[in-house]
Structure formats: C-alpha cells, structure tokens
Design a protein around this motif. Structure first.
Motif, PDB file in Angstrom:
ATOM      1  N   LYS A 124      51.368  21.626  43.761  1.00  0.00           N
ATOM      2  CA  LYS A 124      50.570  20.742  44.608  1.00  0.00           C
ATOM      3  C   LYS A 124      49.750  21.502  45.647  1.00  0.00           C
ATOM      4  CE  LYS A 124      53.763  16.918  44.049  1.00  0.00           C
ATOM      5  NZ  LYS A 124      54.743  16.056  44.697  1.00  0.00           N
ATOM      6  N   PRO A 150      45.270  23.144  44.702  1.00  0.00           N
ATOM      7  CA  PRO A 150      43.912  22.720  45.080  1.00  0.00           C
ATOM      8  C   PRO A 150      43.522  23.113  46.505  1.00  0.00           C
ATOM      9  CG  PRO A 150      45.091  20.901  44.057  1.00  0.00           C
ATOM     10  CD  PRO A 150      46.075  22.007  44.262  1.00  0.00           C
ATOM     11  N   HIS A 163      46.024  21.486  37.227  1.00  0.00           N
ATOM     12  CA  HIS A 163      45.009  22.008  38.146  1.00  0.00           C
ATOM     13  C   HIS A 163      44.104  23.049  37.481  1.00  0.00           C
ATOM     14  CE1 HIS A 163      47.123  19.910  41.303  1.00  0.00           C
ATOM     15  NE2 HIS A 163      48.249  20.479  40.894  1.00  0.00           N
ATOM     16  N   SER A 200      40.431  23.064  38.645  1.00  0.00           N
ATOM     17  CA  SER A 200      40.334  23.579  40.005  1.00  0.00           C
ATOM     18  C   SER A 200      40.454  25.106  40.002  1.00  0.00           C
ATOM     19  CB  SER A 200      41.428  22.950  40.865  1.00  0.00           C
ATOM     20  OG  SER A 200      41.447  23.507  42.139  1.00  0.00           O
TER      21      SER A 200
END
Length: 151
Positions: free
Chosen positions: A81, A84, A120, A123
C-alpha cells in the motif's frame, strides 16, 4: 497505535534533530519487532507525508534518519500500500529525494513478492519511466537496476 500516530508524526517533523532522530529510532524498532502487525501504523507515517517530508529536509541528520527509517519499514513491513505514495515522490524537485525514491523502488522490487506488487504495476512502470530519464545520473543508474529487477 492509531492514537500515537499524530504525536509521532509531530515528533518526526520536529525541527530539533535529536527529537526527530529518536522518533525515527522508535519507528525503526517498532517496524523490526512488530513486522506486519504494524503495517497500518507505518502506512500512516509514510502516506501521511511525515517520513517522506523529512527526507526532503535540509537538515542532514533528520534527512538521513528519515531515509534509514523508510528503508527499515520497506524491509520489515512489506506493505504494498505504500508503493503509490513512494512512486509519487519521483516528481520531487529535489535530486536527493529522487535518488532515495529510486533506492526505495529498487528495494521494493527486490524483496516484495510478485503477487503483492502486481496491483501497483502501472504505478511502478510510470515511476521507472520518469526516473530513467532523470537529469541526475545516480537516479538513472539506480532506476536501471530497479528496471532489471522488474523485468
């Protein structure tokens, strides 16, 4: 732990290097001992901007302690988490911050499991694309290493 977060954030951002240094030591120790149990707590410190803000500090002691703290969190907590928020810092105007972010990205790609970073991927790819064309040679070098790990 959630009650401690705002107070610890204030101490991390304190202008006195001794206070900030001790707060960083506390976060590092908590990350090492608590591992995944403290995932949410460490996410708040990174996402809330406290740790990412202090690596941009002009005070070298605060700056380096924040850097070590983020490295310890990445190594011990392994929370996807935070990816990003870390990748967003590739846009920083500060060369030193971009260099540290490239190091974080390389470390994340090296030690996190593939399934945890798949969410992700876009990203990460965008961050690598931006950093690979950076004006700073050291950022480009570290990003190339991250790219080779990512492939």
């Amino acid at each position: 732990m959630s009650k401690l977060c705002p107070h610890l954030s204030a101490q991390l951002n304190d202008l006195r290097s001794t206070v900030s240094k001790e707060a960083c030591k506390l976060v590092c120790l908590a990350a090492k001992k608590g591992k995944e149990k403290l995932e949410q707590f460490c996410e708040k410190l990174i996402s809330g901007g406290s740790l990412l803000k202090i690596i941009n500090s002009a005070n070298r002691v605060i700056n380096e302690n924040g850097h070590e703290c983020i490295l310890t969190i990445i190594e011990n907590i392994k929370s996807p988490k935070i990816i990003p928020k870390i990748v967003d810092e590739v846009h920083s105007k500060n060369n030193a911050v971009r260099n540290k972010v490239a190091q974080y990205l390389r470390l994340i790609l090296d030690i996190y499991e593939d399934h945890s970073i798949e969410k992700h991927a876009m990203s990460i790819e965008n961050g690598i694309n931006l950093a690979i064309g950076d004006a700073n040679g050291e950022v480009r070098h570290v990003t190339r290493q991250a790219f080779l790990i990512y492939e």
